[in-house]
Design a protein around this motif. Structure first.
Motif, short mmCIF file in Angstrom:
data_model
loop_
_atom_site.label_atom_id
_atom_site.label_comp_id
_atom_site.label_asym_id
_atom_site.label_seq_id
_atom_site.Cartn_x
_atom_site.Cartn_y
_atom_site.Cartn_z
N LEU A 4 0.86 -1.17 0.00
CA LEU A 4 0.00 0.00 0.00
C LEU A 4 0.91 1.23 0.00
O LEU A 4 1.63 1.47 0.96
N HIS A 5 0.87 1.98 -1.10
CA HIS A 5 1.71 3.17 -1.25
C HIS A 5 0.85 4.40 -0.97
O HIS A 5 -0.07 4.70 -1.74
N LEU A 6 1.14 5.09 0.11
CA LEU A 6 0.36 6.26 0.51
C LEU A 6 1.20 7.53 0.34
O LEU A 6 2.29 7.64 0.92
N LEU A 7 0.70 8.46 -0.46
CA LEU A 7 1.31 9.77 -0.58
C LEU A 7 0.53 10.71 0.33
O LEU A 7 -0.54 11.20 -0.02
N VAL A 8 1.06 10.90 1.56
CA VAL A 8 0.35 11.63 2.61
C VAL A 8 0.63 13.12 2.47
O VAL A 8 1.77 13.57 2.63
N HIS A 9 -0.42 13.89 2.16
CA HIS A 9 -0.29 15.33 1.93
C HIS A 9 -0.45 16.10 3.23
O HIS A 9 -1.31 15.75 4.07
N PRO A 10 0.32 17.16 3.43
CA PRO A 10 0.24 17.93 4.68
C PRO A 10 -0.94 18.90 4.68
O PRO A 10 -0.79 20.12 4.76
N ILE A 11 -2.13 18.34 4.57
CA ILE A 11 -3.35 19.14 4.58
C ILE A 11 -4.47 18.32 5.22
O ILE A 11 -4.56 17.12 4.98
N ALA A 12 -5.27 18.96 6.06
CA ALA A 12 -6.47 18.33 6.61
C ALA A 12 -7.66 18.76 5.76
O ALA A 12 -8.08 19.91 5.84
N VAL A 13 -8.17 17.86 4.95
CA VAL A 13 -9.26 18.20 4.03
C VAL A 13 -10.57 18.37 4.78
O VAL A 13 -11.41 19.20 4.43
N ARG A 14 -10.79 17.56 5.81
CA ARG A 14 -11.91 17.70 6.74
C ARG A 14 -13.27 17.29 6.20
O ARG A 14 -14.28 17.44 6.87
N LYS A 15 -13.31 16.76 5.00
CA LYS A 15 -14.56 16.24 4.47
C LYS A 15 -14.23 15.23 3.38
O LYS A 15 -13.18 15.31 2.74
N GLY A 16 -15.12 14.25 3.20
CA GLY A 16 -14.91 13.26 2.16
C GLY A 16 -14.59 11.89 2.73
O GLY A 16 -14.33 11.72 3.93
N MET A 17 -14.61 10.91 1.86
CA MET A 17 -14.40 9.52 2.26
C MET A 17 -12.96 9.29 2.73
O MET A 17 -12.01 9.75 2.11
N ARG A 18 -12.84 8.57 3.85
CA ARG A 18 -11.53 8.19 4.37
C ARG A 18 -11.13 6.84 3.79
O ARG A 18 -11.96 6.08 3.31
N LEU A 19 -9.83 6.54 3.88
CA LEU A 19 -9.33 5.27 3.35
C LEU A 19 -9.94 4.10 4.11
O LEU A 19 -10.42 3.14 3.51
#
Length: 202
Positions: A139-154
């Motif tokens: 599982l390759h995760l490109l973790v972005h330094p932003i809290a989107v705060r809405k939407g489907m989680r993994l």
């Protein structure tokens, strides 16, 4: 046996939905190389229907346009594309086909076929099912330094935990973390009594 690798853009708070709305400010040459290492190096791409529809609606036109992304678009076009769906599908993008049969059995059979790596992009519901079935190798995760705060989680609610082992990590200049995980079947149950011996003493 062939290896299945899934790549996902993900926010710091775990959101994977609609990355086109938040991840482009972080896309640089490092991320391009990471995406190509996962998706561009595979000879087979396994996709959920919605992700496939998104890809098929964009990449063939980009290949035909001959722009900067035409080379990557051609790689995707040339790859064997297998789509997971409960509905009968018709395809216009070359080298596309539908996965037939029950998901775990069909993917197991696919892994046992001759060939190179199998890549996934997006397709969160399929990634979840393959992780739960023990069929996803990385599982390759490109973790972005932003809290989107809405939407489907993994990861959604579930009864069984999925332990993962960190294979590699890299920090990009943008602050994105490139994290590669594999399933970990070696994690044992533990309690606070097991952990407290590792606390600083004195």
């Amino acid at each position: 046996m062939r290896k299945i690798t899934a790549g996902l853009f993900i926010s710091l708070d775990g959101v994977v939905e609609a990355p086109d709305q938040w991840h482009f400010p972080y896309f640089n040459d490092e991320m391009g190389a990471a995406v190509d290492a996962t998706l561009g190096s595979a000879d087979t791409v396994l996709l959920g229907r919605r992700t496939y529809d998104s890809f098929a609606g964009a990449w063939p036109e980009r290949e035909a346009a001959g722009g900067e992304d035409a080379g990557f678009a051609k790689k995707l076009g040339d790859a064997r594309k297998i789509v997971v769906s409960n509905q009968q599908l018709a395809f216009t993008w070359r080298n596309s086909e539908q996965l037939t049969g029950e998901l775990a059995e069909a993917v197991t059979a696919l892994k046992n076929e001759p060939g190179g790596n199998i890549a996934m992009s997006g397709s969160v519901s399929v990634v979840r099912q393959l992780l739960a079935a023990g069929l996803l190798d990385e599982l390759h995760l490109l973790v972005h330094p932003i809290a989107v705060r809405k939407g489907m989680r993994l990861f959604d609610e579930g009864e069984t935990a999925i332990p993962l082992r960190l294979v590699s990590s890299e920090a990009f200049r943008t602050g994105v973390l490139n994290l590669v995980y594999a399933p970990d079947g070696t994690v044992d149950d533990a309690t606070y009594d097991d952990a407290k011996g590792h606390l600083p003493q004195g």
